[in-house]
Motif scaffolding. Structure first.
Motif, mmCIF file in Angstrom:
data_model
loop_
_atom_site.group_PDB
_atom_site.id
_atom_site.type_symbol
_atom_site.label_atom_id
_atom_site.label_comp_id
_atom_site.label_asym_id
_atom_site.label_seq_id
_atom_site.Cartn_x
_atom_site.Cartn_y
_atom_site.Cartn_z
ATOM 1 N N UNK A 99 22.917 10.892 7.280
ATOM 2 C CA UNK A 99 21.574 11.521 7.199
ATOM 3 C C UNK A 99 21.010 10.725 5.840
ATOM 4 N N UNK A 100 19.852 10.492 5.836
ATOM 5 C CA UNK A 100 19.083 9.876 4.586
ATOM 6 C C UNK A 100 19.738 8.553 4.281
ATOM 7 N N UNK A 101 20.732 7.896 5.113
ATOM 8 C CA UNK A 101 21.435 6.740 4.987
ATOM 9 C C UNK A 101 20.505 5.420 4.841
ATOM 10 N N UNK A 102 19.073 5.632 5.028
ATOM 11 C CA UNK A 102 18.377 4.487 4.855
ATOM 12 C C UNK A 102 16.874 4.913 5.055
ATOM 13 N N UNK A 103 15.959 4.143 4.767
ATOM 14 C CA UNK A 103 14.413 4.642 5.197
ATOM 15 C C UNK A 103 13.663 3.241 5.977
ATOM 16 N N UNK A 104 12.747 3.766 6.604
ATOM 17 C CA UNK A 104 11.905 3.057 7.517
ATOM 18 C C UNK A 104 10.432 2.902 6.841
ATOM 19 N N UNK A 105 9.809 1.894 6.995
ATOM 20 C CA UNK A 105 8.253 1.884 6.567
ATOM 21 C C UNK A 105 7.812 0.810 7.769
ATOM 22 N N UNK A 106 7.369 1.711 8.711
ATOM 23 C CA UNK A 106 6.820 1.092 10.066
ATOM 24 C C UNK A 106 5.021 1.083 9.850
ATOM 25 N N UNK A 107 4.520 -0.292 9.295
ATOM 26 C CA UNK A 107 3.128 -0.263 9.373
ATOM 27 C C UNK A 107 2.855 -0.202 10.985
ATOM 28 N N UNK A 108 1.663 0.280 11.124
ATOM 29 C CA UNK A 108 1.227 0.680 12.505
ATOM 30 C C UNK A 108 -0.169 1.142 12.845
ATOM 31 N N UNK A 109 -0.731 1.271 13.947
ATOM 32 C CA UNK A 109 -2.029 1.888 14.075
ATOM 33 C C UNK A 109 -1.468 3.604 14.226
ATOM 34 N N UNK A 110 -2.593 4.202 13.934
ATOM 35 C CA UNK A 110 -2.016 5.938 13.763
ATOM 36 C C UNK A 110 -1.548 6.369 15.091
ATOM 37 N N UNK A 111 -0.430 7.252 14.965
ATOM 38 C CA UNK A 111 0.253 7.570 16.250
ATOM 39 C C UNK A 111 -0.633 8.571 17.151
ATOM 40 N N UNK A 112 -0.518 8.298 18.391
ATOM 41 C CA UNK A 112 -1.153 8.949 19.581
ATOM 42 C C UNK A 112 -2.625 8.881 19.260
ATOM 43 N N UNK A 113 -2.869 7.511 18.839
ATOM 44 C CA UNK A 113 -4.531 7.177 18.706
ATOM 45 C C UNK A 113 -5.452 7.052 20.345
ATOM 46 N N UNK A 114 -4.514 7.045 21.096
ATOM 47 C CA UNK A 114 -4.993 6.656 22.577
ATOM 48 C C UNK A 114 -5.706 8.230 22.831
ATOM 49 N N UNK A 115 -5.162 9.252 22.349
ATOM 50 C CA UNK A 115 -5.613 10.764 22.480
ATOM 51 C C UNK A 115 -6.402 11.264 21.450
ATOM 52 N N UNK A 116 -6.584 10.581 20.504
ATOM 53 C CA UNK A 116 -7.324 10.929 19.202
ATOM 54 C C UNK A 116 -8.559 10.260 18.918
ATOM 55 N N UNK A 117 -9.852 10.574 19.622
ATOM 56 C CA UNK A 117 -10.899 9.805 19.436
ATOM 57 C C UNK A 117 -11.343 9.600 17.813
ATOM 58 N N UNK A 118 -10.670 10.358 17.034
ATOM 59 C CA UNK A 118 -11.160 10.075 15.564
ATOM 60 C C UNK A 118 -10.310 9.179 14.741
#
Length: 367
Positions: A325-344
């Protein structure tokens, strides 16, 4: 510039039992090298398997968690180094409505879809389109054709990713995708696990400092689905606008649950600062004081998922290393999660005949 042979063979993988030679693709590992800076990539999942560069004393080290064999990547569940999609992160209840039609996805995270489903882009063989191992701009370009209905997503999609070493100690990642016949959501993410102290050092990342250039984040519910809000980080443990040790905050934030027990750590999407959400801009800076290594990340996406390896537990990695646990970190650039269900949220819909999906990342390493 000389071009090296395209494949360093490791194993053959068949798409189906009894497939002919034409139905097979070779899986290989490809090294890009520029002096003492090297990156290895496999076309299984367009996966980064290692990133090697010096520490402050000149000692070379691999700063990426991973496995020794392709078979372990095939069977692994942590997405080490993979390119994930068609839609990275979570889609609530594994469904969405697009242009009046309901689409049901493969639910692989409780009732939600995660990182494209059971067999997303991280679990397929990509085609090597170009490979230049050395010279001024070592690079590899990989291609995948995602078919209509794959994991429930609509339409045929052509996807490309290029990994390139440009100036000294700079790794560029360029992703693009073109919808061929139907509108579809697309949200690709590069899911490398970073430990700047070295993947085999035996140290976690709690001593790493992280600075995120983000004044807002997207709060989530108990299943890590965004609520649709955009909240300020000011006055919360999510405020990483100044360099902050991971260990100073990691147990102040909820990272979901496992077997009914709370799991602590970061697993949250940040809204990257900047008026133009699609312009290349600084996203994060990570430093490890013990090794002297640092990593600066730039990207052109509206969000970045910061994850601190909360669910890693006794994972056997490269060279006999065991990741906890906490052996690494991730920085995943992306569109916002669940954007397809979040009109805002910023739209992630790509339509045929219109602008293709584009996602650029730049990693700048120093020591």
């Amino acid at each position: 510039m000389a071009r090296v042979p395209l494949l360093v063979a490791l194993c053959l993988v068949c798409f189906a039992s009894g497939a002919s030679a034409a139905g097979r693709k070779m899986v290989g590992v490809y090294e890009l090298r520029k002096g003492d800076f090297s990156v290895k990539v496999t076309n299984w999942g367009a996966t980064v398997t290692s990133v090697v560069f010096p520490d402050s004393k000149g000692n070379l080290g691999d700063v990426v968690l991973g496995y020794d064999t392709i078979a372990e990547y095939v069977n692994g569940s942590s997405y080490f180094g993979a390119l994930v999609g068609r839609v990275a992160n979570r889609v609530a209840k594994a469904r969405f409505v697009l242009d009046g039609k309901v689409y049901n996805l493969y639910a692989n995270d409780g009732k939600n879809a995660l990182h494209g489903g059971h067999r997303g882009f991280s679990k397929v063989i990509w085609t090597v389109k170009e490979y230049v191992a050395g010279g001024d701009s070592p690079h590899i370009t990989l291609y995948y054709h995602s078919f209509d209905g794959e994991q429930g997503f609509p339409g045929d999609l052509d996807v490309y990713v290029t990994y390139e070493l440009s100036s000294p100690y700079v790794l560029r990642v360029r992703m693009n995708a073109t919808a061929l016949d139907k509108a579809t959501p697309v949200n690709l993410a590069q899911h490398t696990y970073w430990n700047l102290g070295g993947q085999g050092s035996g140290r976690d990342v709690l001593g790493h400092t992280v600075q995120l250039f983000a004044a807002h984040y997207t709060p989530v519910d108990g299943t890590l689905i965004p609520t649709g809000q955009l909240a300020p980080v000011a006055g919360t443990p999510y405020d990483l606008r100044t360099p902050t040790a991971v260990g100073a905050r990691v147990r102040q934030v909820s990272g979901g649950s496992s077997n009914g027990s709370a799991v602590y750590g970061f697993d949250i999407n940040y809204a990257v600062d900047g008026e133009d959400a699609r312009a290349l801009r600084k996203v994060a800076v990570v430093r490890d004081g013990a090794s002297g290594r640092a990593m600066e990340l730039w990207a052109d996406q509206p969000g970045v998922q910061f994850y601190t390896g909360n669910f890693l537990k006794d994972v056997k990695g490269k060279g006999g290393a065991v990741y906890g646990q906490y052996g690494a970190l991730c920085l995943e650039t992306q569109g916002f999660p669940d954007a397809v269900n979040q009109p805002g949220f910023p739209s992630q819909i790509v339509r045929p005949g219109q602008a293709a999906y584009k996602h650029d990342m730049v990693f700048k390493f120093s020591f």
